[in-house]
Design a protein around this motif. Structure first.
Motif, PDB file in Angstrom:
ATOM      1  N   VAL A   1       0.827  -1.216   0.000  1.00 44.14           N
ATOM      2  CA  VAL A   1       0.000   0.000   0.000  1.00 44.14           C
ATOM      3  C   VAL A   1       0.856   1.259   0.000  1.00 44.14           C
ATOM      4  CG1 VAL A   1      -1.890  -1.140   1.253  1.00 44.14           C
ATOM      5  CG2 VAL A   1      -0.118   0.103   2.543  1.00 44.14           C
ATOM      6  N   ARG A   2       0.152   2.395  -0.204  1.00 37.03           N
ATOM      7  CA  ARG A   2       0.744   3.709  -0.031  1.00 37.03           C
ATOM      8  C   ARG A   2      -0.034   4.424   1.082  1.00 37.03           C
ATOM      9  NH1 ARG A   2       4.669   4.507  -3.607  1.00 37.03           N
ATOM     10  NH2 ARG A   2       4.857   6.487  -2.538  1.00 37.03           N
ATOM     11  N   SER A   3       0.171   5.719   1.224  1.00 35.54           N
ATOM     12  CA  SER A   3      -0.378   6.395   2.413  1.00 35.54           C
ATOM     13  C   SER A   3      -1.892   6.549   2.394  1.00 35.54           C
ATOM     14  CB  SER A   3       0.265   7.776   2.557  1.00 35.54           C
ATOM     15  OG  SER A   3      -0.254   8.661   1.585  1.00 35.54           O
TER      16      SER A   3
ATOM     17  N   ALA B   1       4.919   1.618   1.107  1.00 34.83           N
ATOM     18  CA  ALA B   1       6.095   2.264   0.494  1.00 34.83           C
ATOM     19  C   ALA B   1       6.152   3.740   0.888  1.00 34.83           C
ATOM     20  CB  ALA B   1       6.019   2.123  -1.027  1.00 34.83           C
ATOM     21  N   THR B   2       6.027   3.982   2.174  1.00 32.07           N
ATOM     22  CA  THR B   2       5.967   5.353   2.691  1.00 32.07           C
ATOM     23  C   THR B   2       6.846   5.483   3.925  1.00 32.07           C
ATOM     24  OG1 THR B   2       4.119   4.724   4.116  1.00 32.07           O
ATOM     25  CG2 THR B   2       3.556   5.686   1.984  1.00 32.07           C
ATOM     26  N   ILE B   3       7.092   6.742   4.268  1.00 34.30           N
ATOM     27  CA  ILE B   3       7.783   7.020   5.529  1.00 34.30           C
ATOM     28  C   ILE B   3       6.768   6.983   6.670  1.00 34.30           C
ATOM     29  CG2 ILE B   3       8.904   8.849   6.830  1.00 34.30           C
ATOM     30  CD1 ILE B   3      10.458   9.594   4.360  1.00 34.30           C
TER      31      ILE B   3
ATOM     32  N   CYS C   1      12.911   6.439   2.518  1.00 32.71           N
ATOM     33  CA  CYS C   1      12.940   6.183   1.068  1.00 32.71           C
ATOM     34  C   CYS C   1      12.836   7.477   0.259  1.00 32.71           C
ATOM     35  CB  CYS C   1      11.835   5.207   0.653  1.00 32.71           C
ATOM     36  SG  CYS C   1      10.155   5.842   0.849  1.00 32.71           S
ATOM     37  N   ASN C   2      11.982   8.383   0.704  1.00 31.16           N
ATOM     38  CA  ASN C   2      11.798   9.609  -0.082  1.00 31.16           C
ATOM     39  C   ASN C   2      12.318  10.855   0.635  1.00 31.16           C
ATOM     40  OD1 ASN C   2       9.741   9.808   1.794  1.00 31.16           O
ATOM     41  ND2 ASN C   2       8.187   9.063   0.372  1.00 31.16           N
ATOM     42  N   ALA C   3      13.216  10.641   1.607  1.00 25.15           N
ATOM     43  CA  ALA C   3      13.741  11.784   2.373  1.00 25.15           C
ATOM     44  C   ALA C   3      14.487  12.764   1.478  1.00 25.15           C
ATOM     45  CB  ALA C   3      14.662  11.277   3.486  1.00 25.15           C
TER      46      ALA C   3
ATOM     47  N   CYS D   1       4.850  17.728   5.436  1.00 21.15           N
ATOM     48  CA  CYS D   1       4.737  16.481   6.211  1.00 21.15           C
ATOM     49  C   CYS D   1       3.296  15.976   6.260  1.00 21.15           C
ATOM     50  CB  CYS D   1       5.389  16.616   7.578  1.00 21.15           C
ATOM     51  SG  CYS D   1       4.845  17.935   8.634  1.00 21.15           S
ATOM     52  N   ARG D   2       2.457  16.542   7.067  1.00 23.37           N
ATOM     53  CA  ARG D   2       1.041  16.156   7.075  1.00 23.37           C
ATOM     54  C   ARG D   2       0.218  17.429   7.260  1.00 23.37           C
ATOM     55  NH1 ARG D   2       2.425  12.139   4.947  1.00 23.37           N
ATOM     56  NH2 ARG D   2       2.190   9.974   5.641  1.00 23.37           N
ATOM     57  N   GLY D   3      -0.915  17.504   6.540  1.00 21.52           N
ATOM     58  CA  GLY D   3      -1.731  18.709   6.542  1.00 21.52           C
ATOM     59  C   GLY D   3      -2.141  19.155   7.930  1.00 21.52           C
TER      60      GLY D   3
ATOM     61  N   PRO E   1      -0.028  18.561  -4.616  1.00 19.62           N
ATOM     62  CA  PRO E   1      -0.897  17.535  -4.027  1.00 19.62           C
ATOM     63  C   PRO E   1      -0.154  16.385  -3.322  1.00 19.62           C
ATOM     64  CG  PRO E   1      -0.678  17.106  -6.346  1.00 19.62           C
ATOM     65  CD  PRO E   1       0.177  18.311  -6.061  1.00 19.62           C
ATOM     66  N   HIS E   2       0.572  16.710  -2.246  1.00 18.62           N
ATOM     67  CA  HIS E   2       1.235  15.662  -1.460  1.00 18.62           C
ATOM     68  C   HIS E   2       2.199  14.859  -2.341  1.00 18.62           C
ATOM     69  CE1 HIS E   2       0.659  12.795   2.214  1.00 18.62           C
ATOM     70  NE2 HIS E   2       1.879  12.654   1.699  1.00 18.62           N
ATOM     71  N   ILE E   3       3.067  15.596  -3.013  1.00 17.42           N
ATOM     72  CA  ILE E   3       4.035  14.922  -3.897  1.00 17.42           C
ATOM     73  C   ILE E   3       5.485  15.340  -3.574  1.00 17.42           C
ATOM     74  CG2 ILE E   3       2.571  14.327  -5.870  1.00 17.42           C
ATOM     75  CD1 ILE E   3       4.573  17.538  -5.752  1.00 17.42           C
TER      76      ILE E   3
ATOM     77  N   MET F   1      -3.483  13.749 -10.379  1.00 22.05           N
ATOM     78  CA  MET F   1      -2.177  14.398 -10.535  1.00 22.05           C
ATOM     79  C   MET F   1      -1.085  13.578  -9.840  1.00 22.05           C
ATOM     80  SD  MET F   1      -1.062  18.335  -9.940  1.00 22.05           S
ATOM     81  CE  MET F   1       0.697  18.677  -9.748  1.00 22.05           C
ATOM     82  N   ARG F   2      -1.428  13.012  -8.692  1.00 23.57           N
ATOM     83  CA  ARG F   2      -0.451  12.172  -7.988  1.00 23.57           C
ATOM     84  C   ARG F   2      -0.147  10.915  -8.814  1.00 23.57           C
ATOM     85  NH1 ARG F   2      -1.311  10.405  -2.478  1.00 23.57           N
ATOM     86  NH2 ARG F   2       0.697  11.262  -1.963  1.00 23.57           N
ATOM     87  N   LYS F   3      -1.209  10.330  -9.368  1.00 23.26           N
ATOM     88  CA  LYS F   3      -1.047   9.083 -10.135  1.00 23.26           C
ATOM     89  C   LYS F   3      -0.137   9.310 -11.343  1.00 23.26           C
ATOM     90  CE  LYS F   3      -4.097   5.911 -12.659  1.00 23.26           C
ATOM     91  NZ  LYS F   3      -3.887   4.607 -12.141  1.00 23.26           N
TER      92      LYS F   3
HETATM   93  O1  LIG Z   1       6.081   8.605   2.784  1.00 19.62           O
HETATM   94  C1  LIG Z   1       5.114   9.247   3.240  1.00 19.62           C
HETATM   95  O2  LIG Z   1       4.814   9.273   4.435  1.00 19.62           O
HETATM   96  C2  LIG Z   1       4.274  10.012   2.320  1.00 19.62           C
HETATM   97  O3  LIG Z   1       3.610  10.930   2.696  1.00 19.62           O
HETATM   98  C3  LIG Z   1       4.305   9.586   0.898  1.00 19.62           C
HETATM   99  O4  LIG Z   1       5.374  10.049   0.196  1.00 19.62           O
HETATM  100  C4  LIG Z   1       3.021   9.950   0.218  1.00 19.62           C
HETATM  101  O5  LIG Z   1       2.882   9.209  -0.938  1.00 19.62           O
HETATM  102  P1  LIG Z   1       1.747   8.103  -1.150  1.00 19.62           P
HETATM  103  O6  LIG Z   1       2.102   6.959  -0.317  1.00 19.62           O
HETATM  104  O7  LIG Z   1       0.440   8.678  -0.704  1.00 19.62           O
HETATM  105  O8  LIG Z   1       1.812   7.805  -2.589  1.00 19.62           O
END
Ligand SMILES: O=C(O)C(=O)[C@H](O)COP(=O)(O)O
Ligand SMILES: NC(=O)C1=CN([C@@H]2O[C@H](COP(=O)(O)OP(=O)(O)OC[C@H]3O[C@@H](n4cnc5c(N)ncnc54)[C@H](O)[C@@H]3O)[C@@H](O)[C@H]2O)C=CC1
Length: 375
Positions: free
Chosen positions: A43-45, A66-68, A91-93, A208-210, A254-256, A340-342
């Protein structure tokens, strides 16, 4: 083996194709029925991973995100069911750090100011905050860190209180997880009172988060304080941010912030490695083979680097203005935010560009660019 994967997770075929049959799903609308016969869930977030989703998934052997952040996952529930779980810390730091740095370069240019010479306060000195600090320090900026959790854990870096950071920083960048309780909770960390503490002309970035900022309070505050400039990648109520707030931000996305190809590949790869470990298999695929070549893969520099030129170089890997424009055009439609995220598959990290060192005029520039992440 049945592997259910979010359709927005790249490189799943390349990494997991040999391990089982893959079914791609819309992560935001995933149902218990869809996962009932899954062996593996990736999953993702946007997927809430909890009892409601998984109680019927009795074959489940592994869940990976696959998220932080892990705020979307009931980790205690998975532990109680002894289902191995991993996220992808760090991973995406680099992507988030570069996003924040590039956004600051963009703001400086837009307002005819120099970024160099400003003091930046980083709130949350973990993976993404440290990555942002690395870029800023490479460029010679003074960075202040606020992280009471790390301070209590004995981290040897120097930390300041949030009040002290707000009182001294020209720019504040937020890099905390969302937490709703405890001494250091971050839910509405920036509420009306905190926002009113901001110095004149502060730049405030949230990647980070809204909910780390009270978005309604931010609208009211910004309507009175046009001197404060906002860069917002995350929003309360995603995927439906408040339109008034989008209009008040200098840069809105958009959260990218973490969406570099490198960051996404690292995220999926970390899940692949962990699943192999859980299944007792050798992880024989490589991360670098996943990434496509980059069109601007070498740069030649002949003169001393100005701030404007650094921004031009940065725009080769990421032009924030494009994403901001696209976002304003689509966020108000039903699926605009998620679409847009996709479709966000074009951004690279500084490391995608190799410097031709022999033509660089100053060793200092070369060293700065290398520390920023250029190859
Ligand atoms: O890693 C996180 O925590 C995030 O916020 C992600 O980078 C957000 O990406 P998605 O998992 O929603 O694609
Ligand atoms: N916009 C995006 O695309 C992305 C957003 N994120 C978000 O950013 C968050 C941070 O990511 P990482 O830096 O990788 O996490 P991390 O866990 O490495 O670092 C977070 C840091 O915040 C600190 N912290 C916690 N409460 C605090 C408080 N009240 N004040 C100051 N510091 C506090 C922690 O001690 C920790 O050092 C994630 O939890 C996730 O929600 C992460 C990646 C991409």
């Amino acid at each position: 083996m049945k592997i259910i994967a979010d359709e927005n997770m790249p490189y799943v075929d390349a990494l997991f194709g040999d391990l089982g049959e893959i079914e791609y799903v819309n992560g935001r609308n995933l149902t218990a029925e869809q996962v009932s016969d899954a062996d593996v869930l990736l999953v993702r977030s946007v997927t809430k991973v909890n009892a409601a989703l998984l109680d019927n998934a009795q074959k489940l052997k592994f869940v990976g995100s696959a998220t932080i952040g892990t705020d979307h996952v009931a980790v205690d529930y998975l532990a109680a069911r002894k289902i191995p779980f991993t996220n992808a810390p760090g991973c995406n730091a680099t992507a988030v750090g570069e996003y924040a740095f590039i956004a600051m370069l963009e703001l400086a240019q837009r307002f005819g100011e120099n970024l160099q010479g400003k003091v930046v306060g980083i709130v949350g000195a973990g993976n993404t905050g440290t990555a942002a600090a690395k870029c800023l320090e490479a460029y010679g900026l003074k960075v202040m860190l606020c992280d009471p959790v790390k301070a209590e854990q004995g981290d040897s870096r120097e930390f300041v209180s949030l009040d002290s950071l707000i009182a001294q920083a020209d720019i504040i960048s937020l890099h905390v997880p969302i937490t709703k309780g405890g001494e250091h909770k971050t839910w509405y960390l920036f509420d009306e009172a905190r926002l009113n503490q901001l110095r004149p002309n502060t730049w405030l970035l949230n990647c980070c988060r809204g909910e780390v900022i009270d978005n309604r309070a931010l609208i009211a505050f910004k309507q009175q304080r046009d001197d404060v400039k906002l860069v917002l990648d995350v929003w309360e109520g995603e995927p439906n941010p408040m339109a008034e707030l989008v209009a008040l931000a200098e840069f809105a996305t958009p959260h990218i912030a973490g969406y570099s190809l490198e960051g996404k590949a690292r995220g999926t790869f970390m899940l692949y490695q962990k699943l192999c470990e859980v299944l007792g298999l050798e992880a024989n695929k490589s991360l670098t083979s996943l990434l496509p070549p980059f069109q601007f893969n070498q740069v030649y520099r002949q003169n001393e680097l100005s701030e404007g030129q650094l921004l031009t170089l940065s725009r080769l890997v990421y032009d924030l203005r494009d994403d901001d424009r696209k976002f304003r055009g689509c966020f108000a439609t039903t699926t605009g935010f998620d679409q847009m995220r996709k479709n966000h598959t074009y951004r690279r990290e500084y490391s995608a560009i190799t410097l031709k060192s022999e033509t660089l005029a100053t060793p200092a520039d070369h060293s700065m660019l290398r520390t920023l992440g250029f190859n």
